[in-house]
Motif scaffolding. Sequence first.
Motif, PDB file in Angstrom:
ATOM      1  N   GLN A   1     -58.015  78.197  43.028  1.00  0.00           N
ATOM      2  CA  GLN A   1     -58.814  77.061  42.575  1.00  0.00           C
ATOM      3  C   GLN A   1     -60.079  77.005  43.429  1.00  0.00           C
ATOM      4  O   GLN A   1     -60.006  77.156  44.640  1.00  0.00           O
ATOM      5  CB  GLN A   1     -58.034  75.757  42.787  1.00  0.00           C
ATOM      6  CG  GLN A   1     -56.792  75.630  41.938  1.00  0.00           C
ATOM      7  CD  GLN A   1     -57.127  75.390  40.487  1.00  0.00           C
ATOM      8  OE1 GLN A   1     -58.054  74.667  40.183  1.00  0.00           O
ATOM      9  NE2 GLN A   1     -56.390  76.031  39.584  1.00  0.00           N
ATOM     10  N   VAL A   2     -61.215  76.804  42.805  1.00  0.00           N
ATOM     11  CA  VAL A   2     -62.447  76.647  43.596  1.00  0.00           C
ATOM     12  C   VAL A   2     -63.138  75.345  43.191  1.00  0.00           C
ATOM     13  O   VAL A   2     -62.961  74.853  42.086  1.00  0.00           O
ATOM     14  CB  VAL A   2     -63.420  77.831  43.406  1.00  0.00           C
ATOM     15  CG1 VAL A   2     -62.867  79.093  44.001  1.00  0.00           C
ATOM     16  CG2 VAL A   2     -63.749  78.038  41.932  1.00  0.00           C
ATOM     17  N   THR A   3     -63.898  74.814  44.128  1.00  0.00           N
ATOM     18  CA  THR A   3     -64.635  73.581  43.829  1.00  0.00           C
ATOM     19  C   THR A   3     -66.118  73.867  43.805  1.00  0.00           C
ATOM     20  O   THR A   3     -66.580  74.847  44.386  1.00  0.00           O
ATOM     21  CB  THR A   3     -64.349  72.507  44.891  1.00  0.00           C
ATOM     22  OG1 THR A   3     -64.695  73.050  46.160  1.00  0.00           O
ATOM     23  CG2 THR A   3     -62.893  72.102  44.876  1.00  0.00           C
ATOM     24  N   LYS A   4     -66.836  72.985  43.158  1.00  0.00           N
ATOM     25  CA  LYS A   4     -68.277  73.150  43.045  1.00  0.00           C
ATOM     26  C   LYS A   4     -68.918  73.123  44.432  1.00  0.00           C
ATOM     27  O   LYS A   4     -68.708  72.176  45.194  1.00  0.00           O
ATOM     28  CB  LYS A   4     -68.841  72.019  42.178  1.00  0.00           C
ATOM     29  CG  LYS A   4     -70.331  72.073  41.950  1.00  0.00           C
ATOM     30  CD  LYS A   4     -70.706  71.064  40.874  1.00  0.00           C
ATOM     31  CE  LYS A   4     -72.208  70.799  40.854  1.00  0.00           C
ATOM     32  NZ  LYS A   4     -72.585  69.803  39.863  1.00  0.00           N
ATOM     33  N   GLY A   5     -69.651  74.159  44.744  1.00  0.00           N
ATOM     34  CA  GLY A   5     -70.300  74.229  46.053  1.00  0.00           C
ATOM     35  C   GLY A   5     -69.500  74.966  47.101  1.00  0.00           C
ATOM     36  O   GLY A   5     -69.985  75.174  48.217  1.00  0.00           O
TER      37      GLY A   5
ATOM     38  N   THR B   1     -61.171  77.691  38.141  1.00  0.00           N
ATOM     39  CA  THR B   1     -60.229  78.689  38.621  1.00  0.00           C
ATOM     40  C   THR B   1     -60.870  80.075  38.552  1.00  0.00           C
ATOM     41  O   THR B   1     -61.579  80.370  37.604  1.00  0.00           O
ATOM     42  CB  THR B   1     -58.978  78.707  37.710  1.00  0.00           C
ATOM     43  OG1 THR B   1     -58.621  77.367  37.406  1.00  0.00           O
ATOM     44  CG2 THR B   1     -57.826  79.423  38.372  1.00  0.00           C
ATOM     45  N   VAL B   2     -60.559  80.899  39.555  1.00  0.00           N
ATOM     46  CA  VAL B   2     -61.025  82.288  39.498  1.00  0.00           C
ATOM     47  C   VAL B   2     -60.151  83.013  38.484  1.00  0.00           C
ATOM     48  O   VAL B   2     -58.959  83.198  38.702  1.00  0.00           O
ATOM     49  CB  VAL B   2     -60.916  82.967  40.878  1.00  0.00           C
ATOM     50  CG1 VAL B   2     -61.403  84.410  40.789  1.00  0.00           C
ATOM     51  CG2 VAL B   2     -61.704  82.191  41.905  1.00  0.00           C
ATOM     52  N   GLU B   3     -60.735  83.405  37.392  1.00  0.00           N
ATOM     53  CA  GLU B   3     -59.958  84.000  36.312  1.00  0.00           C
ATOM     54  C   GLU B   3     -59.781  85.490  36.488  1.00  0.00           C
ATOM     55  O   GLU B   3     -58.763  86.064  36.141  1.00  0.00           O
ATOM     56  CB  GLU B   3     -60.682  83.766  34.978  1.00  0.00           C
ATOM     57  CG  GLU B   3     -60.215  82.562  34.237  1.00  0.00           C
ATOM     58  CD  GLU B   3     -60.795  82.544  32.844  1.00  0.00           C
ATOM     59  OE1 GLU B   3     -60.457  81.625  32.108  1.00  0.00           O
ATOM     60  OE2 GLU B   3     -61.592  83.431  32.492  1.00  0.00           O
ATOM     61  N   ASP B   4     -60.850  86.101  36.983  1.00  0.00           N
ATOM     62  CA  ASP B   4     -60.834  87.555  36.981  1.00  0.00           C
ATOM     63  C   ASP B   4     -61.862  88.063  37.990  1.00  0.00           C
ATOM     64  O   ASP B   4     -62.817  87.373  38.317  1.00  0.00           O
ATOM     65  CB  ASP B   4     -61.199  88.061  35.571  1.00  0.00           C
ATOM     66  CG  ASP B   4     -60.620  89.438  35.295  1.00  0.00           C
ATOM     67  OD1 ASP B   4     -60.082  90.039  36.262  1.00  0.00           O
ATOM     68  OD2 ASP B   4     -60.704  89.899  34.148  1.00  0.00           O
TER      69      ASP B   4
ATOM     70  N   ILE C   1     -65.334  82.789  36.860  1.00  0.00           N
ATOM     71  CA  ILE C   1     -64.726  81.493  37.187  1.00  0.00           C
ATOM     72  C   ILE C   1     -64.741  80.606  35.952  1.00  0.00           C
ATOM     73  O   ILE C   1     -65.793  80.391  35.349  1.00  0.00           O
ATOM     74  CB  ILE C   1     -65.486  80.800  38.333  1.00  0.00           C
ATOM     75  CG1 ILE C   1     -65.490  81.701  39.573  1.00  0.00           C
ATOM     76  CG2 ILE C   1     -64.872  79.446  38.647  1.00  0.00           C
ATOM     77  CD1 ILE C   1     -66.295  81.167  40.710  1.00  0.00           C
ATOM     78  N   SER C   2     -63.594  80.098  35.577  1.00  0.00           N
ATOM     79  CA  SER C   2     -63.557  79.191  34.435  1.00  0.00           C
ATOM     80  C   SER C   2     -63.935  77.797  34.920  1.00  0.00           C
ATOM     81  O   SER C   2     -63.735  77.450  36.084  1.00  0.00           O
ATOM     82  CB  SER C   2     -62.160  79.181  33.820  1.00  0.00           C
ATOM     83  OG  SER C   2     -61.269  78.522  34.710  1.00  0.00           O
ATOM     84  N   ASN C   3     -64.475  77.011  34.028  1.00  0.00           N
ATOM     85  CA  ASN C   3     -65.007  75.708  34.402  1.00  0.00           C
ATOM     86  C   ASN C   3     -64.110  74.620  33.826  1.00  0.00           C
ATOM     87  O   ASN C   3     -63.822  74.609  32.638  1.00  0.00           O
ATOM     88  CB  ASN C   3     -66.424  75.612  33.820  1.00  0.00           C
ATOM     89  CG  ASN C   3     -67.113  74.325  34.212  1.00  0.00           C
ATOM     90  OD1 ASN C   3     -66.567  73.531  34.989  1.00  0.00           O
ATOM     91  ND2 ASN C   3     -68.302  74.132  33.688  1.00  0.00           N
TER      92      ASN C   3
END
Lengths: 489, 334
Positions: free
Chosen positions: A57-61, A82-85, A104-106
Amino acid sequence: MFSLKPKPFNGGVHPKGYKELTQQQDISKSFVPDRVYLGMQQRNGSMLNSLVAIGDQVTKGQLIARGSNDMTVPLHSPVNGTVEDIKPFLSSHPSGIKSQTLVISNNGDKRWGEDYPSSDYQKLSHEQIVERVLKAGVVGLGGAGFPTGIKLRLARKSKVHTLLINGGECEPYLTCDDRLMREQASEIIAGIKLMAKAIGATSTIIAIEDNKPEAINAIKQACDGFNGISLKVVPSLYPMGSERHLIKAVTGIAIEPGQLSTAQGILVHNVATAKAVYQAVRYQRPLIERVITVSGDAVESPANITVPIGSLVSQVIAECGGLKAEAKRMIAGGPMMGQVLPSPFVPIDKSVGGLLALSEEKINQRESQDCVRCGNCVKVCPMGLMPFQMAAHSNNDDWQGAQEFGLDSCLLCGACSYICPSSIPLVQYFQHAKSNINAQRSMTQKSNLARQLTEARQQRLAREAAAKKAAKAAKRKRPTRSRNTQGES
Amino acid sequence: MAAFNPVAAPHTHSGLSTTNIMYLVILALSPAALHGVWLFGLPAVTVLVSCCISAWLSEVVCLQLQGKNWLSSVDGSSLLTALLLAMSLPASTPWWIASIGCAFAIMIGKHVYGGLGHNPFNPAMLGRVMLLICFPFELTNWQATSSPSLGAEGLAFSQQWMGIDGVSAATPLADLNQVQAWNELLIGTHAGSLGETSALLIALGGLFLIWRGIIRPYIPCSLLLGIAIPASIAHWINPQDFASAFSHLLSGGAMLAAFFIATDLVTSPTSPRGQLLFGAGCGLLIWLIRSFGSYPEGVAFAVLIMNAGTPVIDHYLRPKIFGSQSLFKRSKGA
Ligand code: SF4
Ligand code: SF4
């Protein structure tokens, strides 16, 4: 045409602007891509190391990739998701080369992952400002894409006294800087002040072309009451945005061929970069989005639009209503210097300032004829070159001849191709010649290196042989003497 | 659908084309040409038409022989050559002589060197000189003017105007000292070549071209000054033997040379400094030939001689590379 105003520099052309397509439109912030594609290889070839794995999981910034030195700007996630690929994917490079890319999916949440309190940023030292700019991954948004922090640091070292802010935007169609100046003048001014502090500049000049009266007004109001910032209205003439020509127009100083502007104590930055610096320093927000102009006669609804870095061209175009049937060419940048996109499925990187979809009619390219030596190209070349001569030499693969006529000074600005009545693709010749010369240079560099290595090896072998011989002789003559071991090492 | 194969920038063009330029120059020339027709009547029409036809046919033949598309013969360049040559001939020139001159200009003056853009010499002037050498009598037989007069029964055309018989007359150039009314010279009511008489109309056409950015003022200005300065000095010293600058500038082909012949794109230098030198050289040579040579008119020779120097001028008088001037200053100062 007759004009009594002195020309700010020799040459230049007046291409039709088409700015009216998007000039009156507010910057739209509603665009949300469903995924973003972030290449791990930067324009200058250096690689980033990913700090995330598939499924994270990643957050904006959030910092998601980092290079090995300051020249490689860090990469932050433009969205929450989420980092998809992680896979090879197209980049905007015209060669259509693929590089390792984070997908990264949004999840649609537009909030920043981390919010720094807005510190008392006015008290920061110049080195702290540079640090924050570097950490935020800010690069020049005018198109070159050089790390801004490095540029500021180098400028301080070379004792720059004047900061020149480029609000020229001389390329036709593009209006994103114009809109930015109208809508966010105070942030731009705040960013400019931070930059001036970072480099220790004593005077700051903002230059805006005279075809942007609203932007001029907005900036004038925003810097009202501040000492040390002055506004200079320059005539609209392409290529006013070229660093050298802007400097000439504003200060009258002509930077010598091969010299950097900082050698004359002048540093040039673009208005959008100033805004990014402000965001980076005041809120410690990384550069994850930029304003671009989507325009051209072959796009349904042209717009100025904030796009997260890594959005696909196809998504942005769809957001602007899609392409019309007459679309013939997609371009990243302006029509004078922009690159043809290799595919609609390339991500937008930090250095892309515009997307254009043009019809055959607007491209207006005809079959080229023989040069009639009309001298038009000589007249418009802002660098004082003789393009038709350079083209003749390049055409004969005579790179040296082309260089004698000033190929190294050529900006590839396209003014000569634009004006040539025989429609000769002059710039194409120059690009070809330049890439050949570069290839040749790196070849000679390589073979020089190889030769040096061989020579060094031969010298070493000879030295060893001589030492061995000497040692042997010494041993034979005076066996008791301690041996010189150098030869055996 | 958009094509995604890389093409070099720029992705736009000014729309200027060689054909456009040629026809704009022709347009700028036409008032003076029509004035010639008004002055000299049907003989002038004959010369103009035979030149145009001959030039176009030669162009088509040459393009065919080179395996190029003959359709590009309508690009205006051969028509312009024909017009320039015709305007520099006496109106009484027989049609076949004019045709030979034009065929020579196109075939030898242009296509032998590889066609448009490759010829070192101005084709029209080559044709003019060739005719002058081969047909010296016809080429110096100036027809007297005979413009139609407006009478009670409308326009009256003289027999001469209709081309039925011809009267020759001396041009002002034959005796430049004979004082000519300057307004006559300016408007052009005197004998002379078909299209050279009205200095005013030619200059207006030239200014139109400068205004439209087709030619730059460097060559016209330096050429006219190149005639005027030596002429004034000589006239001031010895007014008996040397005509005044005014007579020089307003008579013969000086104006035509300044705005239309010396400014030929293909055969003149491309840099401002080169053009200044080129124009000044043409002007000086015109004055020298007129004043000391055995020909009364020097335009064709002067332009051809300077054409020969164009490559050298272009080589040595390049524009200054941006910023290099300060380099020069600095290295001198250091
Ligand atoms: S503008 Fe084109 S035709 Fe004219 S001199 Fe330059 S290359 Fe030749
Ligand atoms: S592309 Fe190069 S040669 Fe052409 S006008 Fe620009 S600087 Fe001059």
